[in-house]
Every structure is written in C-alpha cells, then in structure tokens.
Design a protein around this motif. Structure first.
Motif, PDB file in Angstrom:
ATOM      1  N   ILE A   1     -15.994  17.231  33.140  1.00 24.43           N
ATOM      2  CA  ILE A   1     -16.195  18.560  32.563  1.00 24.43           C
ATOM      3  C   ILE A   1     -15.449  19.560  33.435  1.00 24.43           C
ATOM      4  CG2 ILE A   1     -17.855  20.361  31.957  1.00 24.43           C
ATOM      5  CD1 ILE A   1     -19.971  18.278  31.619  1.00 24.43           C
ATOM      6  N   SER A   2     -14.730  20.487  32.788  1.00 25.47           N
ATOM      7  CA  SER A   2     -14.041  21.538  33.532  1.00 25.47           C
ATOM      8  C   SER A   2     -14.028  22.814  32.709  1.00 25.47           C
ATOM      9  CB  SER A   2     -12.602  21.110  33.860  1.00 25.47           C
ATOM     10  OG  SER A   2     -11.879  20.856  32.670  1.00 25.47           O
ATOM     11  N   LEU A   3     -13.818  23.952  33.367  1.00 25.27           N
ATOM     12  CA  LEU A   3     -13.733  25.247  32.707  1.00 25.27           C
ATOM     13  C   LEU A   3     -12.277  25.686  32.664  1.00 25.27           C
ATOM     14  CD1 LEU A   3     -16.794  27.156  34.235  1.00 25.27           C
ATOM     15  CD2 LEU A   3     -16.574  26.226  31.929  1.00 25.27           C
ATOM     16  N   LYS A   4     -11.804  26.061  31.467  1.00 20.34           N
ATOM     17  CA  LYS A   4     -10.425  26.521  31.305  1.00 20.34           C
ATOM     18  C   LYS A   4     -10.415  27.690  30.335  1.00 20.34           C
ATOM     19  CE  LYS A   4      -7.721  22.374  32.354  1.00 20.34           C
ATOM     20  NZ  LYS A   4      -6.667  21.449  31.885  1.00 20.34           N
ATOM     21  N   ASP A   5      -9.936  28.854  30.810  1.00 28.17           N
ATOM     22  CA  ASP A   5      -9.806  30.040  29.963  1.00 28.17           C
ATOM     23  C   ASP A   5     -11.109  30.368  29.246  1.00 28.17           C
ATOM     24  OD1 ASP A   5      -7.112  30.159  30.660  1.00 28.17           O
ATOM     25  OD2 ASP A   5      -6.546  28.818  29.025  1.00 28.17           O
TER      26      ASP A   5
ATOM     27  N   LYS B   1     -13.624  15.646  28.825  1.00 23.92           N
ATOM     28  CA  LYS B   1     -12.705  14.524  28.605  1.00 23.92           C
ATOM     29  C   LYS B   1     -13.458  13.210  28.732  1.00 23.92           C
ATOM     30  CE  LYS B   1      -8.412  16.708  30.203  1.00 23.92           C
ATOM     31  NZ  LYS B   1      -7.266  16.589  31.132  1.00 23.92           N
ATOM     32  N   VAL B   2     -13.239  12.323  27.766  1.00 23.38           N
ATOM     33  CA  VAL B   2     -13.785  10.965  27.811  1.00 23.38           C
ATOM     34  C   VAL B   2     -12.585  10.016  27.784  1.00 23.38           C
ATOM     35  CG1 VAL B   2     -15.281   9.262  26.728  1.00 23.38           C
ATOM     36  CG2 VAL B   2     -15.880  11.702  26.610  1.00 23.38           C
TER      37      VAL B   2
ATOM     38  N   ILE C   1     -10.406  14.657  24.112  1.00 28.42           N
ATOM     39  CA  ILE C   1     -10.589  15.954  24.765  1.00 28.42           C
ATOM     40  C   ILE C   1     -11.303  16.896  23.808  1.00 28.42           C
ATOM     41  CG2 ILE C   1      -9.430  17.905  25.876  1.00 28.42           C
ATOM     42  CD1 ILE C   1      -7.063  15.942  26.378  1.00 28.42           C
ATOM     43  N   VAL C   2     -12.483  17.352  24.211  1.00 31.62           N
ATOM     44  CA  VAL C   2     -13.281  18.277  23.409  1.00 31.62           C
ATOM     45  C   VAL C   2     -13.281  19.632  24.109  1.00 31.62           C
ATOM     46  CG1 VAL C   2     -15.550  18.788  22.444  1.00 31.62           C
ATOM     47  CG2 VAL C   2     -14.736  16.411  22.555  1.00 31.62           C
TER      48      VAL C   2
END
Length: 459
Positions: free
Chosen positions: A370-374, A380-381, A443-444
């Motif tokens: 899990i990551s934070l972008k914008d 991602k799995v 990618i969700v």
C-alpha cells in the motif's frame, strides 16, 4: 418515409434551382447595366455621325441601314422648331418624350433617359441631340429597344441553365447511387447483426466518412462477436460448474441410502456433499453480486477504517490456501485510513489475493503493498505465477471471461468483473501489468475519501 437517396436528389435539385434563380437575376441586372452604359455612348456617337450625314441624298438610306443592321432596333426621329416630326429609317413606337423635353433639345441641350429609373414595364432608351441646318434648329432623337437583346440573352442563359440542371441531376443521381451503395450494405449488415449474427464484415475501400463508419461498424461486430463467444463460454463454464457438484451430490446422496455404507464412508460422503453445496452457493452468490453491482440502485455504506488492517485480515483468512502451496506472502502495508464500503472492498482484496494464490505455482511468492500517491491510495498485488497474455489483458475484467480455457483451474470468470465494478463504485481504477509466465501485478487506485457530490449508485 423518404430514402436518403431521394433526399439527396431533392436537396440537389432545390439547391440548383435556387442557384439558377439567383444567377438569372444577378446576370440580367449586370448585363443590363453594362449594356445601357455602353449603349448610351454608342447612341450619342451614332447621333453625331448621323447629323453629319443629314441633308444628303442618302441620309434616309443611312438611317434605315443603321436601324436594320443593328442587333438592337433603332428609330431616328427629327423634330424641327415647329415640332414637326420626321421619322427616318425603321419606324418604331411613339417616342416617350414631352414637348418640354423637345424644346430643351431645340434650345441646345442634350437629352438622355438612360440614367433615369425605369418603370416595371419595358421602356425604350432615348438620346436627344441638337443641331442646326440651314439656319433652323432641329432635335435628333434616337430611340433604342434593348429588350430584344435582353430577350435573346435571357433565352441563351435559360437554355444553358436548364442544360446544366438536367446534366447535374443525372450526374448527381449517378454519384448518389455510388455513395448510397455502401450505406445500403451497412444497413443490410445491421439487420443481420440485429438477428444475432455478429460475424459480419462490410468492405469499403474509400478513406472517407462512410469508410470511417464502416471501419467502426466492423470493429463493433468484432467486439460483439467476442462478447458472444465469451457469453457462450460462460454458459458452458457455469453449466460445467453446476453439473459437476450436482452429479456428486446426487451420486453420494444415492449412496447414503444404502445401509451397507459404513459410518466412515457416510461422513466422507456428507463432507463431499457439503463441499459441493458450498461451491454451488458461492457460484450463485457471485452471480447475484454481479447483478446487484450492475443495477442502478447499489448504495455504498461508507465508513472510516484502516485499510492495511483489512488486507492483513484477508491474508490471514486465506492462510490455509497459501500454506498448502508453500507460497511466501510479503506484506508492505502502510498505516492508511480510507472512507469506503468495508464489506465491498473486502471482496476486492479476497478476489485479488485468491487469484494470486491460485495462479502462483508452489514455493512461489505474492507481494501486497500500500502506498500514497497524489492524495490517492495505491494497492498492488503481485505474484510470480503464470501471467496473462497481452491479448487477454483487455478482456479479463469483463464478465464471463476466463483466461484458463481448459478449466484446469476452477472459477466462473466473475471475480475480476465484480472487482472492477466495486472499484469503479468507489471512483477508483484497476489495471494489470503482466506477461505470460512472468507473473502479474494488479494495481488498484482509490481516493482516500469518496466524492460526496456524486451519486453513490453510479457505476
């Protein structure tokens, strides 16, 4: 109902008729103005030359010659100071001048009505010139009738325009037939498609608007044919999925009626019946879920919760599956809060992680991050399984589609379709990066907080 062919021809005829009317009016007006301008100059020069001849023996013959040889009919009238008229050459209609205008010419002034506004009725053009002969004053009036020339010019114009109209209609009708042919072919093909036959292609070589329409139609039929193939495969798949457990349930139920079956066998058979019943229940549940997400009345039950904790819970719930295949699970989960429908998103992670485990070989690995972008959350799995061919990637999120055509791996082809619909309900997106035999990464992307200005029911 008029056909497009008739409409095209009628539109052409109306356009040409309007053009003819406008052309006739404009050319008649311009030619008349040009003729009158030139005519005034010629009539004055003719009058001056005729005055030089007046009094000679052949002056009357000269006037008659000028009148008869001209394309425009002329009349020559001489009026003396006693207002007595003498007509030379070809007689014409009464000259449209007043005694006052005659006196003005006799007094030495020139007269012309070329610049005067004419009435609606045709009026002759008149030029008056003064001259002296044997000490007496005379007025020479030259009267012309250009209506004859106008009539001839208009007749020629009308013949030309009518010829253009007729030839144009014939040529346009021929060209329209050529244009209409591909449209008729498209119409016939559409009727075939309307009857459920999607394997239809229309040929059209030209690179024009109809060519673009034909290209789009052919692309549409290709897609419809693929969807129809997918639908038939889905029916076959669901029939297989239903028939297999039903056969087991029916067979073991019949065996249980036999008193010879031992207690151990009974337990074994009941376990199989329970397992197959669960499979049927899961299949019907997925079908109902898909129908529910397709409806316009799906409402999201939004709440704030920890997304990383939800994914950990899903991984733990699937522990028997990945331990059985000795798959290594690598979690890189940041502490993230999200506002979403918790139950629906849990279905997303269940589907993605289950697929990753299913298509990953023994001793493989699955990575979830899990990551934070914008200001958005990205999950991602990733697995190192069999991967997905490029030609299959654009269809895997569609209902009924199965990458595994051999059915060696169980599934109805509904999981990813349900996943995508849930993600879109949350105003997010999902895509895959994959190559055959090199694993897949799903990618969700989800907003941290759903936009409340939009309806929750929009898919």
């Amino acid at each position: 109902m008029k056909s497009i062919y008739v409409k095209l021809v009628l539109s052409f005829i109306i356009t040409i008729l309007l053009s003819v009317v406008i052309t006739v009016v404009v050319t008649t007006f311009l030619s008349k103005q040009k003729l009158e301008m030139r005519l005034g100059q010629d009539m004055v020069k003719m009058g001056e030359d005729f005055i030089d001849l007046y009094g000679a023996e052949d002056s009357d013959k000269a006037a008659r010659f000028l009148s008869n040889s001209s394309f425009i009919h002329f009349s020559f009238i001489i009026i003396d100071d006693q207002h007595k008229e003498k007509v030379l050459g070809q007689p014409g209609p009464p000259i449209p001048i007043t005694p006052k205008e005659v006196d003005q010419v006799l007094e030495g002034k020139r007269y012309s009505n070329l610049n005067e506004e004419k009435s609606d009725r045709p009026q002759p053009n008149v030029v008056g010139l003064p001259f002296q002969e044997n000490g007496r004053s005379y007025a020479l009036f030259i009267q012309s009738h250009p209506q004859r020339q106008f009539s001839v010019i208009q007749d020629v114009q009308n013949i030309q325009l009518i010829t253009i109209l007729l030839v144009g209609i014939v040529l346009f009708a021929y060209v329209s037939t050529i244009i209409i042919k591909p449209i008729k072919r498209l119409s016939t093909a559409m009727k075939v498609v309307g009857k459920g036959e999607y394997n239809v292609q229309v040929e059209h070589a030209a690179n024009d608007e109809i060519g673009l329409l034909t290209k789009n139609f052919n692309q549409m039929t290709k897609e419809l044919n693929k969807i129809e193939t997918m639908r038939q495969e889905f029916i076959a798949s669901v029939s297989h999925e239903i028939q297999s457990p039903l056969t087991s349930i029916r067979g073991f139920s019949a065996a249980l009626k036999d008193d010879i079956v031992s207690e151990d066998k009974k337990i074994q058979y009941l376990t199989i019946i329970e397992k197959e019943s669960t499979r049927l229940s899961q299949l019907s549940s997925n079908l109902l879920k898909l129908a529910s997400l397709d409806s316009e009345h799906q409402t999201l039950m939004l709440q704030q919760y920890r997304l990383d904790e939800q994914i950990r819970h899903v991984v733990m719930a699937l522990e028997p599956q990945w331990i059985k295949k000795n798959i290594e699970i690598d979690l890189d989960l940041s502490n993230v809060q999200i506002e979403a429908d918790k139950d629906l998103l849990e279905q997303v992670w269940l589907n993605l992680v289950t697929n990753a485990i299913k298509y990953t070989p023994e001793h493989g690995f699955v990575t979830i991050s899990i990551s934070l972008k914008d200001e958005k959350i990205e999950v991602k799995v990733k697995d190192n399984g069999i991967g997905i061919a490029e030609e299959d990637q654009k269809y895997i999120f569609e209902s009924f589609y199965k990458v595994d055509k051999s059915r060696t791996l169980k599934g109805s082809g509904l999981g990813l379709a349900i996943t995508k619909k849930i993600v879109r309900l949350h105003e997010g997106s999902i895509h895959v990066e994959s190559k055959s035999d090199q694993g897949s990464t799903f990618i969700v992307t989800l907003p941290i907080q759903k936009n409340r200005n939009k309806k929750d029911s929009s898919v």
